[in-house]
Design a protein around this motif. Structure first.
Motif, PDB file in Angstrom:
ATOM      1  N   THR A 121      -6.448  -1.608  -8.202  1.00 31.04           N
ATOM      2  CA  THR A 121      -6.764  -0.265  -7.608  1.00 31.04           C
ATOM      3  C   THR A 121      -8.185   0.473  -7.492  1.00 31.04           C
ATOM      4  O   THR A 121      -8.942  -0.326  -8.317  1.00 31.04           O
ATOM      5  CB  THR A 121      -5.786   0.917  -8.324  1.00 31.04           C
ATOM      6  OG1 THR A 121      -6.148   0.787  -9.544  1.00 31.04           O
ATOM      7  CG2 THR A 121      -4.328   0.504  -8.269  1.00 31.04           C
ATOM      8  N   LEU A 128      -3.767   6.991  -2.085  1.00 30.18           N
ATOM      9  CA  LEU A 128      -3.434   6.002  -3.113  1.00 30.18           C
ATOM     10  C   LEU A 128      -3.658   6.713  -4.687  1.00 30.18           C
ATOM     11  O   LEU A 128      -2.807   6.527  -5.488  1.00 30.18           O
ATOM     12  CB  LEU A 128      -4.749   4.814  -3.213  1.00 30.18           C
ATOM     13  CG  LEU A 128      -4.438   3.616  -4.267  1.00 30.18           C
ATOM     14  CD1 LEU A 128      -2.852   3.193  -4.205  1.00 30.18           C
ATOM     15  CD2 LEU A 128      -5.507   2.598  -4.026  1.00 30.18           C
ATOM     16  N   TRP A 163       5.849   1.450  -0.892  1.00 28.27           N
ATOM     17  CA  TRP A 163       4.952   1.161  -1.826  1.00 28.27           C
ATOM     18  C   TRP A 163       4.440   2.395  -2.188  1.00 28.27           C
ATOM     19  O   TRP A 163       4.323   2.646  -3.708  1.00 28.27           O
ATOM     20  CB  TRP A 163       3.711   0.487  -1.293  1.00 28.27           C
ATOM     21  CG  TRP A 163       2.740   1.156  -0.391  1.00 28.27           C
ATOM     22  CD1 TRP A 163       3.019   1.293   1.012  1.00 28.27           C
ATOM     23  CD2 TRP A 163       1.645   1.981  -0.831  1.00 28.27           C
ATOM     24  NE1 TRP A 163       2.083   2.116   1.442  1.00 28.27           N
ATOM     25  CE2 TRP A 163       1.269   2.480   0.523  1.00 28.27           C
ATOM     26  CE3 TRP A 163       1.201   2.373  -1.937  1.00 28.27           C
ATOM     27  CZ2 TRP A 163       0.177   3.436   0.625  1.00 28.27           C
ATOM     28  CZ3 TRP A 163      -0.103   3.295  -1.916  1.00 28.27           C
ATOM     29  CH2 TRP A 163      -0.632   3.856  -0.612  1.00 28.27           C
ATOM     30  N   MET A 164       4.746   3.693  -1.604  1.00 30.12           N
ATOM     31  CA  MET A 164       4.091   5.092  -1.925  1.00 30.12           C
ATOM     32  C   MET A 164       4.778   5.456  -3.195  1.00 30.12           C
ATOM     33  O   MET A 164       4.428   6.234  -4.094  1.00 30.12           O
ATOM     34  CB  MET A 164       4.236   5.953  -0.827  1.00 30.12           C
ATOM     35  CG  MET A 164       2.970   5.696   0.147  1.00 30.12           C
ATOM     36  SD  MET A 164       3.432   4.882   1.587  1.00 30.12           S
ATOM     37  CE  MET A 164       4.652   5.929   2.359  1.00 30.12           C
ATOM     38  N   MET A 189       3.143  -3.250   4.700  1.00 27.20           N
ATOM     39  CA  MET A 189       1.789  -2.678   4.981  1.00 27.20           C
ATOM     40  C   MET A 189       0.856  -3.801   5.714  1.00 27.20           C
ATOM     41  O   MET A 189       0.407  -3.452   6.924  1.00 27.20           O
ATOM     42  CB  MET A 189       1.228  -2.260   3.715  1.00 27.20           C
ATOM     43  CG  MET A 189      -0.131  -1.674   3.860  1.00 27.20           C
ATOM     44  SD  MET A 189       0.171   0.141   4.239  1.00 27.20           S
ATOM     45  CE  MET A 189      -1.308   0.526   3.840  1.00 27.20           C
ATOM     46  N   ILE A 219      -6.392  -3.161   2.268  1.00 29.40           N
ATOM     47  CA  ILE A 219      -5.437  -2.549   1.817  1.00 29.40           C
ATOM     48  C   ILE A 219      -4.506  -3.393   0.742  1.00 29.40           C
ATOM     49  O   ILE A 219      -3.733  -3.553   0.411  1.00 29.40           O
ATOM     50  CB  ILE A 219      -4.308  -2.453   2.888  1.00 29.40           C
ATOM     51  CG1 ILE A 219      -4.228  -3.958   3.652  1.00 29.40           C
ATOM     52  CG2 ILE A 219      -4.779  -1.447   3.787  1.00 29.40           C
ATOM     53  CD1 ILE A 219      -3.154  -4.036   4.627  1.00 29.40           C
ATOM     54  N   GLN A 222      -2.430  -1.596  -2.191  1.00 27.28           N
ATOM     55  CA  GLN A 222      -1.036  -1.279  -1.365  1.00 27.28           C
ATOM     56  C   GLN A 222      -0.345  -2.539  -1.409  1.00 27.28           C
ATOM     57  O   GLN A 222       0.896  -2.348  -1.639  1.00 27.28           O
ATOM     58  CB  GLN A 222      -1.209  -0.615  -0.300  1.00 27.28           C
ATOM     59  CG  GLN A 222      -1.953   0.666  -0.180  1.00 27.28           C
ATOM     60  CD  GLN A 222      -3.435   0.729  -0.034  1.00 27.28           C
ATOM     61  OE1 GLN A 222      -4.130  -0.181  -0.471  1.00 27.28           O
ATOM     62  NE2 GLN A 222      -4.076   1.796   0.698  1.00 27.28           N
ATOM     63  N   GLU A 226       3.647  -3.276  -3.173  1.00 26.54           N
ATOM     64  CA  GLU A 226       4.610  -3.841  -2.428  1.00 26.54           C
ATOM     65  C   GLU A 226       4.971  -5.131  -2.870  1.00 26.54           C
ATOM     66  O   GLU A 226       6.470  -5.444  -3.055  1.00 26.54           O
ATOM     67  CB  GLU A 226       4.439  -3.891  -0.805  1.00 26.54           C
ATOM     68  CG  GLU A 226       5.246  -3.651  -0.093  1.00 26.54           C
ATOM     69  CD  GLU A 226       4.870  -3.758   1.529  1.00 26.54           C
ATOM     70  OE1 GLU A 226       5.142  -2.534   2.040  1.00 26.54           O
ATOM     71  OE2 GLU A 226       3.767  -4.378   1.869  1.00 26.54           O
TER      72      GLU A 226
END
Length: 606
Positions: A121, A128, A163-164, A189, A219, A222, A226
């Motif tokens: 991250t 995010l 994923w959120m 994604m 990405i 993310q 996922e």
């Protein structure tokens, strides 16, 4: 009926009470069926992101149930937590958590994801950051609910969408919380990025290096979330077999259950009213068409068909590219074969715009003035004609109607029409685009001279904004617009499910979809006679774009040649066919996923 011995089902999504995209439709439309099956054992968990939430949220003040006691404990920790009922059909219980509550811990949350799960991250993506903070609050919610309130004495199923929402899956597994987890991805994604940038996406699906491609598109976090969620959840689901294949190659896991999307069909079905509603809203579209085209030239509205496509502006993924090629082919064939019908094609999508084009607004405004003049003349004529008839003594002949109209209205009638008429052709796009130079759709229309020539049988309307009842050009909402049309065209190249053709079916409107969309793939397997019922599935898998465009054009040409009676019969068949997509039917797939999650979590304990 609610039974406290049954599991609590907590469905968690970023779009609960927060309309952003298609997941909102999934969640909201499924609520009535979910509440009917699970009762108050069902609760939604979402972010406190909607500024206007008070308009669709009714607070619950009784905090004696397990969810309420969890909310109370979180509030005592100083957290902003809303608990109430979502004011939609079904009125489900919902808990909303404010991501900003843990902003002071954001850096440590990023470090936790990196150290414990290897998720790379970073602090460069506002969404995010919000997701990471919200995920931590959700973890707190599940920790308190399972360990402090229920103390392992009641089963809990936590269902995460995309994923959120799914970061808690990782902590639940790591900390061995007594919770069964389900993770649903509606579209990977990475798949969405790759499909929009690689014309050979499906042919190369098994050759992509997921990590390298994720880094290339920026990405990676993310995609890592996922992938890890898919592997750590007790049950992993996706919405279609098409996306299932994508999950296998890009996430490294086959889905355990396919959970196709549905609709609350009761909201759409009009039964005996389907034809009346079509005619009613078709007249509204007629009004737009008159205002847009008839100041330049006219055509027979009784012999006009309305086609449309809609959705996110993804020129290739949504099939806008082959739709344009097919319309170009259709226009040539209609001219060549001397078909006297007219097709008006609407592209409804969202693009950055300055405003509605002033010429479009002015034309519609003058048309409305002409309409008001005609209504005034009609009123005056009716009153004077009645008086003339009532006072006649001998001949009883129809008087000269022109003599019954004041010169004022005659002059106003002529002058208004004169000011409206123009020698210019109707413009293609209804709005002023902020960047029309790079707009692929507009550039195609200009480059191929599809610019509403009087000789064209296919007319184009590019409307780069959503249709709502407050829209000054239409005055109806999107659903009513769909009902007034004859054919929806959605030949997507990349479409994990596809609500737009399903919404057509539910409203009795024929639709074209593709075998690369989840919906089209499902329809093919569901009913071999789907074309007779008004749903055409275009072959795009292993078919060149040129051939797919030509086949799409042939579908359109066939539809143009159908009779009004045939289309009426299809509307009836479509409404019957739509029952297959009611959530009351499709929720069984979710029940299967929940049962499997319970079984797997029990096996893990043994």
């Amino acid at each position: 009926m609610t039974d406290e011995k049954d599991p609590l089902i907590i469905e968690c999504a970023w779009e609960v009470c927060n309309q952003v995209g298609g997941i909102y439709t999934v969640i909201r439309s499924k609520v009535p069926a979910a509440v009917e099956v699970f009762g108050d054992n069902y609760c939604l968990l979402g972010p406190l992101e909607n500024e206007n939430i008070s308009a669709e949220f009714d607070p619950i003040n009784n905090l004696s149930d397990p969810i309420g006691r969890t909310v109370e404990k979180m509030r005592n920790m100083g957290l902003d937590v809303r608990y109430g009922r979502w004011l939609v059909t079904g009125r489900p219980r919902v808990v909303l958590l404010n991501p900003q509550n843990v902003y002071n811990r954001l850096d440590s949350l990023h470090r936790h994801l990196n150290a414990d799960f290897g998720i790379a991250t970073h602090r460069e993506d506002p969404l995010l950051d919000k997701v990471v903070m919200w995920g931590d609050l959700n973890k707190t919610f599940f920790t308190i609910l399972s360990k402090e309130i229920l103390k392992g004495k009641r089963k809990v199923i936590a269902h995460f969408h995309e994923w959120m929402a799914s970061i808690p899956v990782l902590d639940i597994r790591k900390e061995k919380m007594p919770i069964s987890t389900v993770f649903t991805t509606h579209a990977t994604m990475l798949g969405r990025y790759l499909a929009g940038n690689d014309p050979h996406f499906y042919a190369k699906l098994d050759k992509f290096d997921w990590e390298a491609e994720s880094r290339r598109f920026g990405i990676l976090p993310q995609v890592q979330i996922e992938r890890l969620s898919a592997h750590n959840a007790d049950t992993f689901t996706t919405v279609s077999d098409v996306t299932g294949r994508e999950c296998y190659h890009l996430l490294g896991k086959n889905p355990d259950v396919v959970t196709p999307n549905g609709l609350n069909i009761t909201r759409y079905v009009a039964y005996h009213e389907v034809h009346n509603r079509h005619e009613l809203f078709k007249d509204k579209i007629h009004e737009f068409v008159i205002g847009h085209f008839f100041n330049s030239y006219d055509f027979d509205l009784d012999n006009t068909l309305y086609f449309f496509t809609s959705g996110r502006y993804e020129f290739r993924n949504k099939g806008f590219d082959i739709t344009l090629l097919a319309l170009q082919w259709l226009n040539k064939m209609m001219v060549k074969e001397g078909i006297k019908k007219t097709v008006v094609m609407f592209f409804i999508t969202k693009r950055p715009t300055w405003s509605i084009n002033p010429e479009v607004l002015e034309s519609r405004g003058v048309m409305q003035e002409i309409k008001r003049n005609c209504e005034a003349i009609e009123k005056q004529l009716g009153e004077r004609l009645f008086y003339a008839a009532a006072s006649s003594r001998e001949e009883h002949k129809l008087p000269d109607l022109n003599e019954l109209i004041d010169d004022y209205w005659k002059l106003r009638y002529r002058r208004t029409i004169q000011s409206w008429k123009t020698k210019s052709w109707p413009i293609v796009v209804t709005h002023n685009l902020i960047n029309d130079i790079d707009d692929e759709l507009l550039n195609f229309l200009r480059g191929q001279q599809m610019v509403n020539s009087p000789l064209d049988r296919v007319k184009m309307v590019y409307h780069p904004d959503f249709i709502e009842s407050t829209n000054p050009l239409f005055g109806i909402d999107y659903g009513q617009f769909v009902r007034g049309c004859h054919l929806g065209i959605f030949p997507s190249y990349y479409e994990p499910w596809g609500y737009t053709p399903l919404e057509c079916v539910a409203r009795g409107v024929s639709a074209i979809t593709s075998d690369l969309s989840g919906f089209g793939n499902y329809v093919e397997k569901l009913d071999s006679e789907h074309e007779d019922k008004g749903v055409m599935v275009l072959k795009r898998n292993d078919v060149s774009e040129k051939k797919a465009a030509e086949n799409l054009g042939r579908y359109m040409l066939h539809f143009v040649k159908t009779s009004r009676r045939y289309r009426m019969l299809q509307r009836n068949k479509l409404e019957d066919f739509s029952e297959n997509f009611d959530w009351k039917v499709l929720i069984t797939h979710y029940q299967t996923a929940y049962s499997l999650a319970l079984k797997k979590s029990e096996e893990a304990k043994a």
